[in-house]
Design a protein around this motif. Sequence first.
Motif, PDB file in Angstrom:
ATOM      1  N   ARG A 160       0.945  -1.199   0.050  1.00 32.77           N
ATOM      2  CA  ARG A 160       0.111  -0.146   0.022  1.00 32.77           C
ATOM      3  C   ARG A 160       0.857   1.209   0.051  1.00 32.77           C
ATOM      4  O   ARG A 160       0.503   2.409   0.400  1.00 32.77           O
ATOM      5  CB  ARG A 160      -0.819   0.033   1.017  1.00 32.77           C
ATOM      6  N   LYS A 337      -3.019  -7.616   7.510  1.00 33.39           N
ATOM      7  CA  LYS A 337      -2.802  -6.090   7.326  1.00 33.39           C
ATOM      8  C   LYS A 337      -4.424  -5.512   7.352  1.00 33.39           C
ATOM      9  O   LYS A 337      -4.606  -4.614   8.045  1.00 33.39           O
ATOM     10  CB  LYS A 337      -1.895  -5.415   6.423  1.00 33.39           C
ATOM     11  N   TRP A 338      -4.893  -6.050   6.215  1.00 31.57           N
ATOM     12  CA  TRP A 338      -6.431  -5.681   5.962  1.00 31.57           C
ATOM     13  C   TRP A 338      -7.135  -6.837   5.346  1.00 31.57           C
ATOM     14  O   TRP A 338      -6.554  -8.111   5.277  1.00 31.57           O
ATOM     15  CB  TRP A 338      -6.421  -4.591   4.740  1.00 31.57           C
ATOM     16  N   ARG A 339      -8.512  -6.475   5.279  1.00 32.16           N
ATOM     17  CA  ARG A 339      -9.353  -7.800   4.853  1.00 32.16           C
ATOM     18  C   ARG A 339      -8.808  -8.052   3.476  1.00 32.16           C
ATOM     19  O   ARG A 339      -8.210  -7.151   2.583  1.00 32.16           O
ATOM     20  CB  ARG A 339     -10.698  -7.423   4.991  1.00 32.16           C
ATOM     21  N   ARG A 351      -4.895 -11.060  -0.327  1.00 33.36           N
ATOM     22  CA  ARG A 351      -4.748 -10.786   1.241  1.00 33.36           C
ATOM     23  C   ARG A 351      -3.441 -10.811   1.733  1.00 33.36           C
ATOM     24  O   ARG A 351      -2.590 -11.729   1.444  1.00 33.36           O
ATOM     25  CB  ARG A 351      -5.574 -11.944   2.195  1.00 33.36           C
TER      26      ARG A 351
END
Length: 425
Positions: A160, A337-339, A351
């Motif tokens: 990200r 870290k995130w969905r 993922r």
Amino acid sequence: MIIKAAQDAGFLKNYKVRVPADLDGVTTVDTAREGAAARAGLRPADVEAIWTAVQDLYRSRAFPGISFCLRRRGEVVLHRTLGHARGNGPFDVRNAPKTPMALDTPVCLFSASKAVTAVLVHKLAEEGGLDLDQRVSHYIPAFGQRGKQDTTVAEVLAHRGGFPQIRVPRAEKRVEILLDWDGVIDRICRAPPTHPRRMAYHAISGGFILAELIQRITGASVQSYLDTRFREPLGLKHFTYGLPLQHRDTAALNYAAGQPVRFPLSSIVEKVLIVPFEQVVESSNSAAFMDAVIPAGNLYATAEELSRFFQVMLDDGCWQGRRLLKTETLKRAVKPKWRIALDGSLMIPMRYSEGMMLGANPVGLYGPASRHAYGHLGFMSILGWADPEREMSCALLTTGKALLGTHLITLGKLLATLSDRCKTG
């Protein structure tokens, strides 16, 4: 380009490897290291089923060579190779003589290198060298240009960071640009973010920034840091970015295989990898590629070495009584870290943790019901991963670079067999 010209002429409509009916002549077994199935909590029938699935993958004719290593409960259950390290490619541009794939043949991990580079960054954080939640520009001031000033190290690890591609004019699109380390860092620093705060796979770019952080903070090369923290403590022969001259004659060559990569997939691949698919394959066999340090894409290892690395993670950061990583370091490295979400580069649901590709339920990258598994994929079907729920660490190294073809079915069956035969309970 030789391969591209052959494709255009229609010679490679679906290029495959020649596979003998009897695989014994192209199989090598590590009889000294493979242990009894019972010690690993498996039945002989389980081991046989897994190996049959690996053989079926080879019979898909997409891979000149396969190297496979499975550990369960710390025991080496399977460590074997199939096929050839050199020669017997579907279109052998070097006319290489057939050289069997040996147990110690070094294979380029391509993007599976990212998992190792990420762990190095987590190790540096463990040692107090950097803060994962700190801005990258705190350590590399030039990185803060054009809207990237707030990007954190953790965001780069989790894809990200906002700079998934290295922006290169079409006239300059060639693998050789990756050999100019300072030039690559400068390109990344000067470029504006294209995917700010969005998940988009950083195929090459993120690795350079992460390794640059290691080098600036430690004052040593990223290879030196890898040597002292993991390669030497684990007693690994290879596990290097690039490959020293003395090992190049034994390295596995990579071959384009399977269905030709055509539009629109070709444009997606080129966007992610900077250059066309065929050029990546050909360049990966060059001396220049082996001279380079590409932290996200050219670590060389054997299947047993990669399995050993993930076994350390599975064993709470320890190897033969020596602690290499703290428990809290490992927990952060593999924590989601995130969905699951659509990846803006790969255009598929993914993922991630801070550095790992994660499994998923009901089916994920590492097979069915693999939500707890973590590791990384490499170009195109190289896999290294650990699955705590199944108490296994595994490495599958392949030399055929096939994006499409029937091999995807047999690969899926292999992962399903591993998931089924190694399940606990």
